[in-house]
Design a protein around this motif. Sequence first.
Motif, PDB file in Angstrom:
ATOM      1  N   MET A  47      40.566  -2.853  23.540  1.00 54.11           N
ATOM      2  CA  MET A  47      41.283  -1.606  23.305  1.00 54.11           C
ATOM      3  C   MET A  47      42.562  -1.901  22.543  1.00 54.11           C
ATOM      4  O   MET A  47      43.073  -3.030  22.542  1.00 54.11           O
ATOM      5  N   ASN A  48      43.090  -0.887  21.874  1.00 55.04           N
ATOM      6  CA  ASN A  48      44.406  -0.951  21.250  1.00 55.04           C
ATOM      7  C   ASN A  48      45.399  -0.236  22.155  1.00 55.04           C
ATOM      8  O   ASN A  48      45.127   0.868  22.640  1.00 55.04           O
ATOM      9  N   TYR A  49      46.533  -0.863  22.359  1.00 59.77           N
ATOM     10  CA  TYR A  49      47.503  -0.343  23.318  1.00 59.77           C
ATOM     11  C   TYR A  49      48.823  -0.069  22.601  1.00 59.77           C
ATOM     12  O   TYR A  49      49.319  -0.922  21.854  1.00 59.77           O
ATOM     13  N   THR A  53      47.707 -14.356  22.377  1.00 62.11           N
ATOM     14  CA  THR A  53      47.877 -15.061  23.649  1.00 62.11           C
ATOM     15  C   THR A  53      46.559 -15.001  24.401  1.00 62.11           C
ATOM     16  O   THR A  53      45.944 -13.944  24.495  1.00 62.11           O
ATOM     17  N   GLN A  54      46.125 -16.146  24.896  1.00 62.87           N
ATOM     18  CA  GLN A  54      44.863 -16.201  25.634  1.00 62.87           C
ATOM     19  C   GLN A  54      45.130 -16.654  27.052  1.00 62.87           C
ATOM     20  O   GLN A  54      45.856 -17.620  27.275  1.00 62.87           O
ATOM     21  N   HIS A  55      44.590 -15.916  28.003  1.00 66.59           N
ATOM     22  CA  HIS A  55      44.850 -16.235  29.405  1.00 66.59           C
ATOM     23  C   HIS A  55      43.550 -16.087  30.192  1.00 66.59           C
ATOM     24  O   HIS A  55      42.897 -15.046  30.145  1.00 66.59           O
ATOM     25  N   ILE A  56      43.160 -17.135  30.908  1.00 69.24           N
ATOM     26  CA  ILE A  56      41.984 -17.065  31.777  1.00 69.24           C
ATOM     27  C   ILE A  56      42.380 -16.303  33.038  1.00 69.24           C
ATOM     28  O   ILE A  56      43.295 -16.707  33.753  1.00 69.24           O
ATOM     29  N   VAL A  57      41.712 -15.184  33.281  1.00 61.73           N
ATOM     30  CA  VAL A  57      42.074 -14.382  34.449  1.00 61.73           C
ATOM     31  C   VAL A  57      41.172 -14.662  35.650  1.00 61.73           C
ATOM     32  O   VAL A  57      41.604 -14.516  36.791  1.00 61.73           O
ATOM     33  N   THR A  60      46.541  -5.341  20.798  1.00 60.50           N
ATOM     34  CA  THR A  60      45.079  -5.379  20.932  1.00 60.50           C
ATOM     35  C   THR A  60      44.742  -6.235  22.143  1.00 60.50           C
ATOM     36  O   THR A  60      45.160  -7.392  22.232  1.00 60.50           O
ATOM     37  N   ILE A  61      44.032  -5.631  23.063  1.00 61.30           N
ATOM     38  CA  ILE A  61      43.646  -6.351  24.284  1.00 61.30           C
ATOM     39  C   ILE A  61      42.129  -6.504  24.288  1.00 61.30           C
ATOM     40  O   ILE A  61      41.400  -5.519  24.165  1.00 61.30           O
ATOM     41  N   MET A  62      41.656  -7.736  24.435  1.00 65.16           N
ATOM     42  CA  MET A  62      40.221  -7.994  24.430  1.00 65.16           C
ATOM     43  C   MET A  62      39.850  -8.861  25.631  1.00 65.16           C
ATOM     44  O   MET A  62      40.516  -9.861  25.909  1.00 65.16           O
ATOM     45  N   TYR A  63      38.820  -8.436  26.324  1.00 63.37           N
ATOM     46  CA  TYR A  63      38.283  -9.217  27.429  1.00 63.37           C
ATOM     47  C   TYR A  63      37.043  -9.965  26.935  1.00 63.37           C
ATOM     48  O   TYR A  63      36.115  -9.352  26.410  1.00 63.37           O
ATOM     49  N   TYR A  64      37.059 -11.266  27.100  1.00 62.77           N
ATOM     50  CA  TYR A  64      35.924 -12.101  26.706  1.00 62.77           C
ATOM     51  C   TYR A  64      35.242 -12.670  27.943  1.00 62.77           C
ATOM     52  O   TYR A  64      35.902 -12.981  28.946  1.00 62.77           O
ATOM     53  N   VAL A  65      33.938 -12.823  27.839  1.00 60.09           N
ATOM     54  CA  VAL A  65      33.180 -13.560  28.852  1.00 60.09           C
ATOM     55  C   VAL A  65      32.639 -14.828  28.202  1.00 60.09           C
ATOM     56  O   VAL A  65      32.042 -14.774  27.124  1.00 60.09           O
TER      57      VAL A  65
END
Length: 257
Positions: A221-223, A153-157, A190-195
């Motif tokens: 990070m892995n959650y 799932t991809q979400h623009i924050v 798996t949570i990944m923050y992209y720029v």
Amino acid sequence: MKKIIIIVSIIIILIFSGLFYLWSDVLSVKKLDLSQYYKIEVKGVSDEASAKVETLYNKKSDDEQINEFLENSNLTYSLSKDKNLKNNDVIEIIAKYDKNLAKKYKIKPINTSIKYKVEKLPTFIKDIKEATGLIQTFISGQAQTNLNSPNVTQHIVRIYYKYNKKGYLEMKTISVVYGSFVSYAQVHATIMYYVMDTNKLYKENNVVNALESNVYILDNMNYDMTFNGHDEMFRFINGKTAEIDKEMLKKGYKKFE
């Protein structure tokens, strides 16, 4: 009487000689329009566009003598300016050729210097308000292309923007991408923050694009979902987003909303 006849004869000879000279050295000279033998191409965005000119060596005339001259005259073109061009700039296209050969073939080149006006180039966006909706469409499309993949799932924050020293628009889009997987009967996320950097945004035909773009990982990070569940994961995401907000505002960025 005899003397008059001689004078008149001399005058007639001089007139015919002059007419012959006029025909052979002036009237028989062929004009060659050099504005017909080049192609100019201007590419880029206004303020940073570049131009190049090339000689149309394959273009032919109906006159074989002119064709022979064109083939052997080393005809070339140059530009008075070819970089950092913007709309409404006027540049000069200058033709160079073998002048001795032109004299030999009795050819008089014309339009050896041509003015060319730069126009219809796309323009940099220097005020975000002028294209808010178009920018949102562009950013969403870029995120979909660069960050979307199966089973995540991809979400623009957050979307941030600022103007550089030249007034060009620079944007940073922060997206969180997460997906779950099962390992030893435990569910992990798996949570990944992209720029996504998109710099020097410009508008062309009511469509926004960027000269520079780049995507990189900010954090990951892995959650453990088995113990913490979705609510805790989203609390983590919100906390991380608040940290990013604080850092971006320190760097002079504003929120794009």
